[in-house]
Design a protein around this motif. Sequence first.
Motif, mmCIF file in Angstrom:
data_model
loop_
_atom_site.group_PDB
_atom_site.id
_atom_site.type_symbol
_atom_site.label_atom_id
_atom_site.label_comp_id
_atom_site.label_asym_id
_atom_site.label_seq_id
_atom_site.Cartn_x
_atom_site.Cartn_y
_atom_site.Cartn_z
ATOM 1 N N GLU A 181 0.699 -1.178 -0.010
ATOM 2 C CA GLU A 181 0.249 0.294 -0.078
ATOM 3 C C GLU A 181 1.456 1.770 0.412
ATOM 4 O O GLU A 181 0.403 1.953 -0.933
ATOM 5 C CB GLU A 181 -1.036 -0.115 1.224
ATOM 6 C CG GLU A 181 -1.988 1.723 1.014
ATOM 7 C CD GLU A 181 -2.810 1.284 2.770
ATOM 8 O OE1 GLU A 181 -2.963 2.879 2.607
ATOM 9 O OE2 GLU A 181 -2.448 0.258 3.543
ATOM 10 N N LEU A 182 2.165 1.242 0.420
ATOM 11 C CA LEU A 182 2.240 2.600 0.659
ATOM 12 C C LEU A 182 3.832 2.989 -0.647
ATOM 13 O O LEU A 182 4.415 3.834 -0.693
ATOM 14 C CB LEU A 182 4.012 2.435 2.430
ATOM 15 C CG LEU A 182 2.887 2.058 3.596
ATOM 16 C CD1 LEU A 182 3.693 2.503 4.999
ATOM 17 C CD2 LEU A 182 2.039 3.509 3.772
ATOM 18 N N ARG B 158 4.507 6.666 -3.948
ATOM 19 C CA ARG B 158 4.926 7.381 -3.180
ATOM 20 C C ARG B 158 4.617 8.944 -2.987
ATOM 21 O O ARG B 158 4.653 8.952 -1.491
ATOM 22 C CB ARG B 158 6.547 7.144 -3.502
ATOM 23 C CG ARG B 158 6.684 5.294 -3.315
ATOM 24 C CD ARG B 158 8.846 5.543 -3.495
ATOM 25 N NE ARG B 158 8.766 6.221 -4.141
ATOM 26 C CZ ARG B 158 8.560 5.864 -6.426
ATOM 27 N NH1 ARG B 158 8.260 4.693 -6.241
ATOM 28 N NH2 ARG B 158 9.752 6.337 -6.533
ATOM 29 N N THR C 61 1.343 8.991 -0.836
ATOM 30 C CA THR C 61 2.001 8.508 0.476
ATOM 31 C C THR C 61 2.294 9.392 2.318
ATOM 32 O O THR C 61 1.820 9.662 3.344
ATOM 33 C CB THR C 61 2.912 6.869 0.203
ATOM 34 O OG1 THR C 61 1.735 6.209 -0.104
ATOM 35 C CG2 THR C 61 3.330 6.946 2.109
ATOM 36 N N THR D 155 -7.805 -0.074 4.408
ATOM 37 C CA THR D 155 -6.241 0.802 4.294
ATOM 38 C C THR D 155 -5.883 1.518 5.494
ATOM 39 O O THR D 155 -5.882 2.135 6.369
ATOM 40 C CB THR D 155 -6.093 1.192 3.028
ATOM 41 O OG1 THR D 155 -6.533 2.769 3.015
ATOM 42 C CG2 THR D 155 -6.479 0.211 1.845
ATOM 43 N N LEU E 184 -4.503 4.260 4.296
ATOM 44 C CA LEU E 184 -3.986 5.953 3.709
ATOM 45 C C LEU E 184 -5.323 6.562 3.891
ATOM 46 O O LEU E 184 -6.018 7.618 3.498
ATOM 47 C CB LEU E 184 -3.315 5.890 2.864
ATOM 48 C CG LEU E 184 -1.218 5.071 2.305
ATOM 49 C CD1 LEU E 184 -1.560 5.784 1.290
ATOM 50 C CD2 LEU E 184 -1.011 6.344 3.294
#
Length: 317
Positions: A159-160, A164, A167, A195, A197
């Motif tokens: 996910e991260l 980027r 993120t 998630t 984020l």
Amino acid sequence: MTHRSVAVNGLRLHLAEAGDGPLVLLLHGFPECWYSWRHQLTALAAAGFHAVALDQRGVARSERPTQVEAYSILHLVGDVTGVLDALGEERAALVGHDWGAYVAWHVAKMRPDRVRGIVGLSVPHQPRGIEPPMTTFRKHFGDGFYMSYFLQPGPADEELARDRHRTFRLLLRGGSPGKPRAAHRSAQVMAQDGTLLGSYPEPSALPNWLTSHDIDVFAAEFADGFTGGLNWYRNLDRNWELTSAWHNAPVQPSALYIVGDQDRILLWPDAEEHITTMREHVPNLRDVIRIPDVGHWTQQEAPHVVNTALVDFLRSL
């Protein structure tokens, strides 16, 4: 500012450095790197210090062991003393933020002979608890706590790394003031879609301390992903087991603690108690500085205040 790598404990670790004089080693948190100290490197050099920002193992330009177990607190403390050896220095002042503060407090506790003084940003010294830390966090925040998500290799890593720039835009803005403390608390747990984020709203604008260029640099430094830094979290309970010999051991070097009054760390279990009683375990604590209207990214959000406090403390050692 110059860059180089040094051989430490079988790894190549990256250093950004500036200035000459007594050594000050700067230890970043997650997800951060040497660039998090961009304002401190030049200010400390101008004040007559040799400022060195380390990319800790697994992060940015430093090498990444593949085994999760290679990121324990004993490895991270060993890297700090190994960097001192590589630089030919017997002792240094340590300045740590977030995870870097966690490392710095442990270096000062385990190897006080190598530490002239210590400054912790955001994360206070916390004595070893009576139970593993993840047990405490789950009791306080529930199973949706973001660190529980970090423990499973794969999902958080993917996910991260997916975008980027997004993120860093969300995480750096999300740790900065501008929303109620209750919203800061909600950001400690996962979004409904599972998630991390998703719990952070897309900012309409960046805060005045953060530029699009800064986001570009962070995104570029993490081109190889976030797994190394996430592996620090995957050792939290193992660290509790490995540090039983230091249970209730004091931190003896002179110390300073700095925190923003809007830092989400203040919402953690017993955080305020740890701060108010810190002198019991850090007998040479000089002061606790709370910076108004500053969030989690302390030295980036308030560089002038932090730099002034650092120079005053370091000159007093």
